[in-house]
Design a protein around this motif. Structure first.
Motif, PDB file in Angstrom:
ATOM      1  N   GLN A 303      18.888   2.339  37.052  1.00  0.00           N
ATOM      2  CA  GLN A 303      19.911   2.799  37.862  1.00  0.00           C
ATOM      3  C   GLN A 303      19.488   2.944  39.448  1.00  0.00           C
ATOM      4  O   GLN A 303      19.862   2.818  40.489  1.00  0.00           O
ATOM      5  CB  GLN A 303      20.435   4.180  37.377  1.00  0.00           C
ATOM      6  N   LEU A 304      18.213   3.197  39.482  1.00  0.00           N
ATOM      7  CA  LEU A 304      17.370   3.298  40.867  1.00  0.00           C
ATOM      8  C   LEU A 304      17.429   1.791  41.279  1.00  0.00           C
ATOM      9  O   LEU A 304      17.617   1.712  42.608  1.00  0.00           O
ATOM     10  CB  LEU A 304      16.185   3.714  40.757  1.00  0.00           C
ATOM     11  N   ASN A 305      17.238   0.988  40.667  1.00  0.00           N
ATOM     12  CA  ASN A 305      17.141  -0.324  41.077  1.00  0.00           C
ATOM     13  C   ASN A 305      18.488  -0.908  41.564  1.00  0.00           C
ATOM     14  O   ASN A 305      18.622  -1.851  42.381  1.00  0.00           O
ATOM     15  CB  ASN A 305      16.270  -1.239  40.207  1.00  0.00           C
ATOM     16  N   ALA A 306      19.456  -0.476  40.603  1.00  0.00           N
ATOM     17  CA  ALA A 306      20.713  -0.896  41.135  1.00  0.00           C
ATOM     18  C   ALA A 306      21.233  -0.424  42.521  1.00  0.00           C
ATOM     19  O   ALA A 306      22.010  -1.088  43.184  1.00  0.00           O
ATOM     20  CB  ALA A 306      21.707  -0.522  39.822  1.00  0.00           C
ATOM     21  N   ALA A 307      21.077   0.844  42.522  1.00  0.00           N
ATOM     22  CA  ALA A 307      21.240   1.432  43.953  1.00  0.00           C
ATOM     23  C   ALA A 307      20.579   0.632  44.891  1.00  0.00           C
ATOM     24  O   ALA A 307      21.009   0.603  46.040  1.00  0.00           O
ATOM     25  CB  ALA A 307      21.137   3.016  43.643  1.00  0.00           C
ATOM     26  N   HIS A 308      19.276   0.637  44.517  1.00  0.00           N
ATOM     27  CA  HIS A 308      18.540   0.029  45.808  1.00  0.00           C
ATOM     28  C   HIS A 308      18.763  -1.322  45.953  1.00  0.00           C
ATOM     29  O   HIS A 308      18.737  -1.705  47.335  1.00  0.00           O
ATOM     30  CB  HIS A 308      16.807   0.188  45.475  1.00  0.00           C
ATOM     31  N   ASN A 309      19.073  -2.080  45.266  1.00  0.00           N
ATOM     32  CA  ASN A 309      19.384  -3.430  45.382  1.00  0.00           C
ATOM     33  C   ASN A 309      20.763  -3.641  46.102  1.00  0.00           C
ATOM     34  O   ASN A 309      21.130  -4.748  46.645  1.00  0.00           O
ATOM     35  CB  ASN A 309      19.364  -4.275  44.043  1.00  0.00           C
ATOM     36  N   SER A 310      21.696  -2.564  45.932  1.00  0.00           N
ATOM     37  CA  SER A 310      22.844  -2.457  46.356  1.00  0.00           C
ATOM     38  C   SER A 310      22.970  -2.105  47.905  1.00  0.00           C
ATOM     39  O   SER A 310      23.959  -2.139  48.670  1.00  0.00           O
ATOM     40  CB  SER A 310      23.981  -1.892  45.897  1.00  0.00           C
ATOM     41  N   ALA A 311      21.662  -1.523  48.206  1.00  0.00           N
ATOM     42  CA  ALA A 311      21.533  -1.063  49.849  1.00  0.00           C
ATOM     43  C   ALA A 311      20.852  -2.006  50.536  1.00  0.00           C
ATOM     44  O   ALA A 311      20.336  -3.070  50.079  1.00  0.00           O
ATOM     45  CB  ALA A 311      20.539   0.339  49.521  1.00  0.00           C
ATOM     46  N   MET A 320      12.668 -11.782  50.171  1.00  0.00           N
ATOM     47  CA  MET A 320      12.999 -11.026  48.732  1.00  0.00           C
ATOM     48  C   MET A 320      12.225 -11.897  47.616  1.00  0.00           C
ATOM     49  O   MET A 320      12.593 -12.775  47.369  1.00  0.00           O
ATOM     50  CB  MET A 320      14.282 -10.901  48.632  1.00  0.00           C
ATOM     51  N   THR A 321      11.419 -11.017  46.944  1.00  0.00           N
ATOM     52  CA  THR A 321      10.601 -11.664  45.888  1.00  0.00           C
ATOM     53  C   THR A 321      11.041 -10.896  44.636  1.00  0.00           C
ATOM     54  O   THR A 321      10.944  -9.615  44.337  1.00  0.00           O
ATOM     55  CB  THR A 321       9.180 -11.757  45.913  1.00  0.00           C
ATOM     56  N   GLY A 322      11.693 -11.793  43.521  1.00  0.00           N
ATOM     57  CA  GLY A 322      12.252 -11.141  42.386  1.00  0.00           C
ATOM     58  C   GLY A 322      11.101 -11.135  41.273  1.00  0.00           C
ATOM     59  O   GLY A 322      10.199 -11.516  41.254  1.00  0.00           O
ATOM     60  N   LEU A 430      15.331  -8.666  43.182  1.00  0.00           N
ATOM     61  CA  LEU A 430      14.965  -9.241  44.518  1.00  0.00           C
ATOM     62  C   LEU A 430      14.701  -7.768  45.438  1.00  0.00           C
ATOM     63  O   LEU A 430      14.207  -8.157  46.535  1.00  0.00           O
ATOM     64  CB  LEU A 430      16.449  -9.730  45.084  1.00  0.00           C
ATOM     65  N   ASN A 431      15.414  -6.657  45.104  1.00  0.00           N
ATOM     66  CA  ASN A 431      14.990  -5.561  45.813  1.00  0.00           C
ATOM     67  C   ASN A 431      14.806  -4.226  45.263  1.00  0.00           C
ATOM     68  O   ASN A 431      15.249  -3.396  45.362  1.00  0.00           O
ATOM     69  CB  ASN A 431      16.310  -5.317  46.860  1.00  0.00           C
ATOM     70  N   VAL A 561       6.218   2.590  40.925  1.00  0.00           N
ATOM     71  CA  VAL A 561       7.080   2.318  42.017  1.00  0.00           C
ATOM     72  C   VAL A 561       6.691   0.940  42.918  1.00  0.00           C
ATOM     73  O   VAL A 561       5.144   1.037  42.686  1.00  0.00           O
ATOM     74  CB  VAL A 561       7.013   3.551  43.282  1.00  0.00           C
ATOM     75  N   SER A 562       7.523   0.513  43.539  1.00  0.00           N
ATOM     76  CA  SER A 562       6.779  -0.901  44.270  1.00  0.00           C
ATOM     77  C   SER A 562       5.607  -0.590  45.273  1.00  0.00           C
ATOM     78  O   SER A 562       5.692   0.387  45.948  1.00  0.00           O
ATOM     79  CB  SER A 562       7.956  -1.320  45.023  1.00  0.00           C
ATOM     80  N   ALA A 563       4.743  -1.368  45.151  1.00  0.00           N
ATOM     81  CA  ALA A 563       3.381  -1.175  45.911  1.00  0.00           C
ATOM     82  C   ALA A 563       3.742  -1.226  47.313  1.00  0.00           C
ATOM     83  O   ALA A 563       3.129  -0.304  48.180  1.00  0.00           O
ATOM     84  CB  ALA A 563       2.317  -1.967  45.569  1.00  0.00           C
ATOM     85  N   SER A 564       4.546  -1.950  47.691  1.00  0.00           N
ATOM     86  CA  SER A 564       4.752  -2.192  49.124  1.00  0.00           C
ATOM     87  C   SER A 564       5.388  -0.926  49.721  1.00  0.00           C
ATOM     88  O   SER A 564       5.306  -0.607  50.935  1.00  0.00           O
ATOM     89  CB  SER A 564       5.715  -3.468  49.504  1.00  0.00           C
TER      90      SER A 564
END
Length: 701
Positions: A303-311, A320-322, A430-431, A561-564
């Motif tokens: 759900q965090l990724n769903a919100a982040h990918n829609s942002a 964007m690297t999947g 991707l995000n 969490v994504s390292a970047s």
């Protein structure tokens, strides 16, 4: 009656009374000895030619009640099981902390939503961004900690099972050796009660660790049998030896080998006792907790990724690297429906190009022009055509990568595109805000018509086992030459070479594979070996579909969490792509916190949870599931404690009643002592009288 006969009769009475006195004395001296069972003398009349010739001691026996002893043994076994289960469940529950405090595991998730809510009010604040990232890190770190500590508890279980097996084998050997002593004393009309008391104490110790059946032997001693009747002692070959059998990925079970070491070991049932509790904890209860923890954490991440990918973020990223989807691109693209839009924007967020992807119609539309058809197989080439000089798309290692050229960036309008409940950007990762190590989401989106992607002849080995872990059958299923998922399911579900006699594998609407046992059976299927790989270097079938407890148990430790983003919180996507603005206006604005609001409310979005632990498959929100998850762990611990208290009460009652029969009563023993003393005196006087009569007769002669 002759004087010799009178003398023999009196002497027999004297000996019987002497043995009775010794027996009573032994009872009195052991009145406070734990585990001592009072003994009594059994006498029988001696008859010769129809006339009484005295008395003999036929046996010295312990005063026992077989029903009460069996009840006490059964209750002790149940108590042994629930005591260990309750103890370790309390430990497991404590790992999650007190849910009513702010430091509890589930409270940390509330802090994540609060942090993003604060960020939504000021999306440009680097401090608030950092706090939001730290909140997610903290939640995932706690997830990893709990998952790893439960895994350590399971290791403790395994070591304790091995220790219990060694102790059980020692007890069985001692019980079996005492059989010889008891039998010898019984045959020689001696007093076997001392050895019998020792043996009963050993059986009591044994019953705390496993449930047993105790069968008396007519010549003295006992046969101890397992729940289904396998003789563990009393066999001519000596005491059986138990072994703990554990195969990675499958439930452990216990086998018994005859004392001479000949023949094949036989799997035996363990229904209660500490050993059963440890096996249940190791193979069922604790894996259920880690499976549910993994499912919960994965859906939080989803759900965090769903919100982040829609942002979107400002400035938008050029690349964007999947993630590794585990699938080839045609299979990954297939079964999407709806539309999504990829936008190329400049550094200020002004749109330079849009590519609308209509999966339902199967078309690409560039900058609102008429759609150009694509198929799942041609998707990558057609996407690159649509991007033209503005960017490129590549697919390698089962992951999609998008690039923008000329200093521009990328952003998505999620739209209505969905597959297995996920948007296009989310499905490919991707995000992503949360990055998985390996595959943690088993909603593949595949259908029975999709290509399974595995190489024909590759094998997966499965074990079908009973509820208590005893194996029923091992099967090795080869990937069929036929290529669809239905063909693979048919091979897995074959009666002869698969699991078809016991149940079946199936895909649900989200492409998640699961096993269901037949209505008349209750069995489990474990993966004990998997040589499959989906494409070169791809995931195995068990990794892709989450088959087997071992694969699912580690999910909770594979999310970070994504390292970047950790290195630079400004990379958080807290804005939204707005395609309704004028062509010259920024479609992504720095002060827009709508993306952050989506992250703050992600816990209230309906999502699909697979069956795990105490909960079945259901659709609910992350927040609701958290409450049910926490409550489920509490109920497990509470139920174990109730069962422990109940079994403890039964043990106390059964023991009390048994002791009322078996324990020494000093008043009764005093009466017996007086009786035997009088009998001894009477027999002695009879001997004295006979002697005097002999003397008189000798003097007459």
């Amino acid at each position: 009656m002759s004087l010799n006969a009178t003398l023999r009769s009196a002497a027999s009475g004297l000996m019987a009374a002497q043995i009775g006195l010794r027996t009573t004395s032994d009872n009195v001296s052991n009145v406070n000895t734990p585990g001592y069972v009072r003994k009594v003398l059994e006498q029988q009349q001696l008859v010769a030619g129809g006339a009484g010739t005295g008395v003999s001691v036929s046996a010295i026996r312990r005063v026992t009640d077989s029903y009460l002893e069996k009840a006490a043994t059964t209750a002790t076994s149940d108590n042994g099981k629930w005591s260990v289960v309750s103890s370790y469940l309390d430990t497991a529950q404590s790992l999650f902390g007190d849910p009513s405090t702010t430091s509890g595991y589930f409270s940390r998730l509330d802090k994540v939503w609060s942090a993003f809510s604060a960020t939504a009010n000021d999306p440009t604040s680097s401090v608030l961004r950092g706090q939001a990232v730290t909140g997610v890190q903290d939640f995932l770190s706690e997830t990893t900690r709990i998952n790893d500590q439960v895994a350590e508890i399971r290791k403790t279980m395994s070591a304790q099972v091995s220790g219990d097996i060694a102790k059980i084998n020692d007890l069985l050997s001692q019980i079996d050796r005492l059989n010889a002593d008891i039998s010898r004393s019984t045959v020689l009309a001696g007093d076997p009660t001392g050895a019998e008391n020792l043996q009963k104490g050993l059986i009591d110790q044994l019953s705390t660790m496993m449930d047993v059946q105790v069968q008396p032997i007519s010549t003295g001693g006992v046969i101890v049998r397992s729940a289904e009747g396998y003789a563990l002692t009393g066999s001519p070959t000596g005491a059986a030896r138990l072994s703990y059998n554990q195969t990675e990925g499958a439930p452990g079970y216990i086998t018994a080998m005859s004392g001479d070491g000949l023949g094949n070991p036989q799997a035996i049932g363990i229904n209660s006792g500490e050993l059963r509790g440890l096996l249940d904890l190791h193979d069922d209860i604790l894996p259920g907790i880690t499976d549910q923890l993994g499912e919960f954490a994965n859906q939080v991440a989803a759900q965090l990724n769903a919100a982040h990918n829609s942002a979107a973020r400002v400035p938008p990223p050029a690349t964007m690297t999947g993630r590794d989807t585990g699938l080839d691109l045609p299979t990954a693209v297939a079964n999407f429906s709806g539309t999504t839009t990829l936008a190329i924007t400049n550094a200020a967020g002004v749109v330079q190009k849009t590519i609308a992807i209509d999966f339902t119609a199967g078309t690409f539309s560039v900058n609102g022009a008429a759609g150009t058809a694509f198929t799942a197989s041609s998707f990558l080439a057609d996407l690159n055509t649509a991007l033209g000089a503005s960017g490129s798309a590549t697919f390698s290692n089962r992951g999609l990568t998008l690039n923008a050229t000329g200093g521009n960036g990328l952003a998505f309008d999620t739209g209505t595109a969905r597959k297995a409940g996920q948007g296009f950007s989310q499905f490919f990762g991707l995000n992503d805000l949360v990055k998985p190590s390996g595959i943690t989401n088993y909603d593949t989106g595949m259908t029975t018509a999709d290509a399974h992607g595995f190489t024909a002849g590759q094998t997966i080995s499965l074990r079908i086992a009973q509820e208590d872990g005893r194996p029923i059958k091992d099967v090795t299923v080869a990937v069929p030459a036929a290529t669809t998922m239905q063909d693979l399911l048919n091979s897995l579900n074959a009666n002869a070479s698969g699991v078809g006699l016991f149940g079946s594998f199936a895909l649900d609407g989200n492409g998640r594979m699961s096993f269901t046992s037949n209505n008349s059976l209750s069995v489990s299927v474990s993966v004990i070996g998997d040589q499959t790989a989906r494409g070169a270097g791809g995931p195995s079938a068990s990794e892709l579909f989450g088959l087997g407890a071992a694969e699912r148990a580690s999910r909770g430790s594979r999310l970070t969490v994504s390292a970047s983003i950790v290195a630079d919180p400004t990379r958080l996507s807290l804005n939204k792509l707005d395609l309704t603005v004028a062509a010259t206006q920024p479609a992504i604005r720095p002060g827009d916190g709508s993306g952050a609001r989506g992250l703050a409310t992600a816990g209230a979005v309906m999502t699909h949870f697979g069956a795990a632990g105490t909960l079945g498959s259901l659709a609910t929100t992350v927040n609701t599931y958290a409450a049910q998850f926490g409550g489920g762990i509490g109920r497990l611990a509470q139920n174990a404690d109730v069962q422990k208290q109940s079994s403890t009460a039964v043990v106390a009652e059964a023991t009390s009643r048994m002791q009322s029969v078996e324990s020494v009563n000093l008043d009764e023993e005093l009466i017996r002592l007086t009786t035997y003393q009088q009998a001894f005196n009477a027999s002695a006087r009879m001997i004295q009288a006979t002697k005097e009569l002999f003397d008189v007769l000798n003097n007459i002669v």
